[in-house]
Design an enzyme around this catalytic site. Structure first.
Site, mmCIF file in Angstrom:
data_model
loop_
_atom_site.group_PDB
_atom_site.id
_atom_site.type_symbol
_atom_site.label_atom_id
_atom_site.label_comp_id
_atom_site.label_asym_id
_atom_site.label_seq_id
_atom_site.Cartn_x
_atom_site.Cartn_y
_atom_site.Cartn_z
ATOM 1 N N GLU A 186 1.709 50.853 -9.961
ATOM 2 C CA GLU A 186 1.598 52.326 -9.952
ATOM 3 C C GLU A 186 1.937 52.890 -11.331
ATOM 4 O O GLU A 186 2.757 53.789 -11.470
ATOM 5 C CB GLU A 186 2.561 52.915 -8.903
ATOM 6 C CG GLU A 186 2.363 52.341 -7.507
ATOM 7 C CD GLU A 186 3.273 52.954 -6.446
ATOM 8 O OE1 GLU A 186 3.881 53.999 -6.693
ATOM 9 O OE2 GLU A 186 3.354 52.353 -5.359
ATOM 10 N N GLU A 234 9.842 49.997 -1.515
ATOM 11 C CA GLU A 234 11.080 50.671 -1.942
ATOM 12 C C GLU A 234 12.267 50.469 -1.003
ATOM 13 O O GLU A 234 12.910 51.436 -0.601
ATOM 14 C CB GLU A 234 10.816 52.175 -2.121
ATOM 15 C CG GLU A 234 9.698 52.474 -3.096
ATOM 16 C CD GLU A 234 9.438 53.958 -3.288
ATOM 17 O OE1 GLU A 234 10.013 54.786 -2.553
ATOM 18 O OE2 GLU A 234 8.617 54.293 -4.173
ATOM 19 N N ASP A 278 8.198 47.982 -5.376
ATOM 20 C CA ASP A 278 9.352 48.872 -5.615
ATOM 21 C C ASP A 278 9.277 49.455 -7.032
ATOM 22 O O ASP A 278 8.495 48.987 -7.859
ATOM 23 C CB ASP A 278 10.674 48.111 -5.432
ATOM 24 C CG ASP A 278 11.790 49.003 -4.891
ATOM 25 O OD1 ASP A 278 11.794 50.227 -5.168
ATOM 26 O OD2 ASP A 278 12.686 48.476 -4.185
HETATM 27 C C1 XIL Z 1 3.052 59.608 -4.284
HETATM 28 C C2 XIL Z 1 1.702 60.323 -4.311
HETATM 29 O O1 XIL Z 1 1.111 60.108 -5.577
HETATM 30 C C3 XIL Z 1 1.899 61.796 -4.073
HETATM 31 O O2 XIL Z 1 0.638 62.450 -3.922
HETATM 32 C C4 XIL Z 1 2.724 62.035 -2.806
HETATM 33 O O3 XIL Z 1 3.010 63.413 -2.688
HETATM 34 C C5 XIL Z 1 4.016 61.254 -2.868
HETATM 35 O O4 XIL Z 1 3.741 59.885 -3.087
HETATM 36 N N1 XIL Z 1 5.866 55.425 -5.011
HETATM 37 C C6 XIL Z 1 4.836 55.087 -4.173
HETATM 38 C C7 XIL Z 1 3.668 55.982 -4.025
HETATM 39 O O5 XIL Z 1 4.848 53.972 -3.617
HETATM 40 O O6 XIL Z 1 3.120 55.938 -2.731
HETATM 41 C C8 XIL Z 1 4.036 57.423 -4.374
HETATM 42 O O7 XIL Z 1 2.840 58.212 -4.346
HETATM 43 C C9 XIL Z 1 4.698 57.467 -5.719
HETATM 44 C C10 XIL Z 1 5.981 56.676 -5.715
#
Ligand code: XIL
Length: 362
Positions: free
Chosen positions: A279, A158, A208
């Site tokens: 994700e 990111e 990202d």
């Molecule tokens: C999130 C987790 O799922 C949560 O448990 C935590 O509180 C915050 O982070 N982008 C990412 C991930 O790269 O690491 C994030 O994960 C979600 C957004």
């Protein structure tokens, strides 16, 4: 007299127990039960890896083993967990998880090395004179520690903001990123180089969100292009790219079209990199409905399921370069955005989103 006094209570207890037991039916015979439905990793085995997140308690679960072949730590390999103070590391939780994951047959994604969030305070206090050395040591230590165990690393997470692009990626990065603040855009090249040197077996990714937005995709495209040219010039004999993959997180909502994701994949394809959907979750709402904390509607849930199917059609059409699709959670209640039912299982049951995904490959 005393005996008869207790009788009705005993009767009530027996009736309540029977009712309770009949309600505890565990659904494992249901065709939609998570372990009865077709395995996602099997279904897509000719196309891409199918991943999910791991936490210390869930890593070896049958549910993960049935559907997924690659795991990303949800939180436990982030800088704040692994490296609370400069030079001191806390690998125990991550080591246990990684070992259990590998022993259970999973590949493991390392997530993440450099970010602006979930980082220890020492990352935030680096300056232009110490940041390069500190960063290289940190990456060498962490990537070196897991050497040979990690399939791919999200080296940077990111680093770009949403919004417009002025055409120069080097001046467009997020100022909250302490490495960018201290070193400028050079931190990208030096961090990937340090990761490559620490474990040449790992595939190196830039990761990202909102990469379906054309301006953000263009920033990432230009960065990856330029950093890879710089590497090629410095190491003419290298037979690999330095940034080998782009992770498109995929934290979507019902306003995100499949066409916008396809357009960014088409752009990234020109770089010769691979892509992971790293994700994936899809809110059953638009972003503004979610932000306003509106109640969910059936229309929103149906739309999210439809979009899951549409996205997967795009992923399948591009599976020559998509190496992995990772969901950010197994079921809705465990999701970091649980109130918008963004995943494909609810409790232990497959939702229509799951079925749309399966049906996308016909
Ligand atoms: C999130 C987790 O799922 C949560 O448990 C935590 O509180 C915050 O982070 N982008 C990412 C991930 O790269 O690491 C994030 O994960 C979600 C957004």
């Amino acid at each position: 007299m005393k005996k008869n006094f207790y009788k009705p209570f005993i009767l009530v207890i027996i009736i309540a127990s029977v009712l309770l037991l009949s309600n505890c039916d565990d659904n494992t015979d249901d065709p939609d039960y998570i372990l009865n439905v077709v395995s996602l990793k099997e279904h897509f085995k000719d196309h891409f890896l199918i991943g999910n997140i791991m936490n210390p308690g869930s890593v070896a679960s049958e549910k993960l083993k049935h559907h997924y072949n690659v795991l990303t730590a949800e939180n436990d390999m982030k800088p704040d967990k692994i490296n609370p103070n400069r030079g001191s590391y806390n690998f125990r939780t991550a080591d246990n998880m990684v070992k259990t994951a590998i022993d259970s047959g999973f590949l493991v994604v390392g997530h993440t090395l450099l970010w602006h969030s979930q980082i220890p305070s020492w990352h935030r206090s680096v300056n232009s004179s110490n940041a390069k050395g500190y960063m290289e040591t940190y990456i060498k230590d962490v990537v070196g520690h897991f050497k040979g165990k990690i399939y791919s690393w999200d080296v940077i997470n990111e680093a770009f903001p949403d919004g417009g692009y002025n055409g120069d990626w080097k001046t467009s990065m997020r100022n909250e990123n302490p490495w960018y603040s201290a070193l400028g855009s050079d931190f990208v090249y030096y961090s990937f180089l340090a990761a490559r040197q620490a474990d040449s077996g790992a595939i190196l990714y830039y990761n990202d969100y909102n990469l379906n937005m054309s301006s953000k995709a263009k920033m990432v495209h230009d960065m990856v292009r330029d950093v890879n040219i710089r590497y090629k010039n410095a190491y003419p004999g290298a037979d690999r790219l330095l940034i080998e993959g782009i992770g498109m997180q995929g934290h979507h909502n019902t306003g995100v079209t499949a066409a916008s994701i396809k357009a960014s994949i088409d752009l990234f394809r020109q770089l010769g990199v691979r892509i992971s959907i790293s994700e994936l979750d899809v809110l059953s709402q638009t972003w503004s409905e979610y932000s306003a904390q509106n109640a969910l509607t059936e229309t929103g849930k149906t739309k999210a399921a439809q979009l899951y199917g549409d996205y997967f059609k795009v992923f399948i059409a591009n599976s020559d370069i998509i190496e992995r699709v990772t969901f950010w959670g197994v079921n809705d209640s465990e999701s970091w955005r649980s109130r918008a039912a963004p995943l494909i299982f609810s409790g232990d049951m497959a939702k229509s989103s799951y079925h749309k995904i399966i049906d996308s490959l016909k």
